[in-house]
Design an enzyme around this catalytic site. Sequence first.
Site, PDB file in Angstrom:
ATOM      1  N   SER A  95      -5.520   1.106  -5.388  1.00  0.00           N
ATOM      2  CA  SER A  95      -4.084   1.518  -4.643  1.00  0.00           C
ATOM      3  C   SER A  95      -4.808   2.637  -3.695  1.00  0.00           C
ATOM      4  O   SER A  95      -5.683   2.097  -2.797  1.00  0.00           O
ATOM      5  CB  SER A  95      -3.306   2.385  -5.655  1.00  0.00           C
ATOM      6  OG  SER A  95      -2.163   2.725  -5.112  1.00  0.00           O
TER       7      SER A  95
ATOM      8  N   ASP B 113       2.379  -7.665  -4.904  1.00  0.00           N
ATOM      9  CA  ASP B 113       2.075  -5.952  -5.240  1.00  0.00           C
ATOM     10  C   ASP B 113       2.450  -5.414  -3.765  1.00  0.00           C
ATOM     11  O   ASP B 113       2.012  -5.825  -2.998  1.00  0.00           O
ATOM     12  CB  ASP B 113       0.464  -5.829  -5.191  1.00  0.00           C
ATOM     13  CG  ASP B 113      -0.106  -4.387  -5.488  1.00  0.00           C
ATOM     14  OD1 ASP B 113       1.103  -3.490  -5.265  1.00  0.00           O
ATOM     15  OD2 ASP B 113      -1.128  -4.201  -6.087  1.00  0.00           O
TER      16      ASP B 113
ATOM     17  N   HIS C  91       1.878  -3.978  -9.053  1.00  0.00           N
ATOM     18  CA  HIS C  91       0.928  -2.973  -8.688  1.00  0.00           C
ATOM     19  C   HIS C  91      -0.070  -2.273 -10.015  1.00  0.00           C
ATOM     20  O   HIS C  91      -1.109  -1.936  -9.532  1.00  0.00           O
ATOM     21  CB  HIS C  91       1.538  -1.948  -7.903  1.00  0.00           C
ATOM     22  CG  HIS C  91       0.447  -1.019  -7.375  1.00  0.00           C
ATOM     23  ND1 HIS C  91      -0.523  -1.316  -6.361  1.00  0.00           N
ATOM     24  CD2 HIS C  91       0.035   0.359  -7.386  1.00  0.00           C
ATOM     25  CE1 HIS C  91      -1.224  -0.404  -6.058  1.00  0.00           C
ATOM     26  NE2 HIS C  91      -0.821   0.733  -6.548  1.00  0.00           N
TER      27      HIS C  91
END
Length: 511
Positions: free
Chosen positions: A333, A393, A490
Amino acid sequence: MVAQQVGHPKMGEEKMIIRSEKVRFIDILSMLLLRRPITSYRFVEAGDQTVADFGSTPGDFFVALTEIIQKALAAAYYPAIYIGAFVEFLLNFIVLNNGILGIILNIFRCKLVIPLNREAPNFRSMIALIDGRTELKPIPAVKSAEEENLVDVENGVCGSDVMPLIQQQYANAPSYSILEVTMMAAKIAYENAAYIENVVNNVWKFHFVGFYSCWNKFVGDHTTQAFVFTNAATDATAIMVAFRGTEPFNMRDWSTDVNLSWLGMGAMGHVHIGFLKALGLQEEDGKDAGRAFPKTSPNATADKPLAYYKLRDVIREQLKKHPKAKVLITGHSLGGALAAIFPALLALHEESEILGKIAAVNTYGQPRVGDKAFGAFLRAKNVPLLRVVYRYDIVPRVPFDAPPMAEYIHGGTCVYFNGWYTGQIVAAGGDAPNPNYFDPRFMLSMYFNAWGDLFKGAFLWMKAGKDYREGAISLLYRAAGLILPGLASHSPRDYVNAERLGGSKIAGKEP
């Protein structure tokens, strides 16, 4: 973000900074209806070269949408912080006491565990509560190069069980693929320092070097965390740097991910200013990269280290101790974004000693960080960036690619995993499907995928084994994907699953 040729930086100031706190709803309507030049708004700070390049370019749908999202995230900041703290406390309370029945029994035994210390080695973040796996999966015995599925990032060939992290120096030590170690390191980077040290030293049998909480002068807080470890205490062959990613309940992190603002960084191209600030940006100067990010470390107090400079110093020290070691950089991320920019800054500063030692930069669920010039800069400097994207995602699809104002383009080699954990190489210069997330052509597929992931999460263990059994917390998180498709995708859990179940079956073609 008007494209800039590498090696031919423009002479004027290049920056486009949106001060979201100054954006009014009437400004959002104005962008959509009146179509005024974007640089004419009071909430936009643009360099003279940028104003000249943009001319009468108006703000578009994605600019307005970004600011609506920013307003929602700002409003949710404090509620999310308090809700997150309560949820993590409650879930740790239940887990550490072995469930509801365990709580009752521990009350009678006077052994009730109350998780008041968030820095304790047994305290888990939401990420670890969703996926508590910490053990590394070794590479099985390999018979041939073809079975080993070797990775050649420069030529666009990639696989899972490649470039094994060299064995520790004791008999019958296991080998691990770089994808395995980087993904697991990116996952545990969300935890506190004591938790990470325990996993690195006692579970992985590696050597923990340090955990670093670093200062962001623009936010006035320690917003960037990373840790460093080696695969051995002496004569190590691998030095790993792992950046912490977007924390689920930290709306400031999510706001940074979607922010469209960028800064001209000379030969590096145009780079996301929020990520630069997280690494230690000094000046919002779009004309002189040397002032924005000086090569010499700025004066920083011991309690306010700057991420780029601190980690650069730590790597230098470790390379002196372990001259044969290679450097591996990772993050999930937001952590992936920092992992991608960190070696670019090393290249900008001509840190050849460190740069020449980098064996892999592996990111997972990474947001976009720069324009085409940034991607070209990474290639020119031979930075081995490998991006892994799982299905829909949402994070790799932000900030939005909204030319000409913000031409955010992914760089490096991309490996895209579908819902069945089958990996494919995305063609050079390409992107994962539905690159800006809101394409209506993908809406049904996104919702079907969310349902599929929920059922797969419930029953995957029956086929893949007990390591893939998911608890109630993980399944509840997957259910959030039914509301906002791509959110549950995610989770680091799916990236670990993809690497372990599909990494050796990667095809060299577009998804």
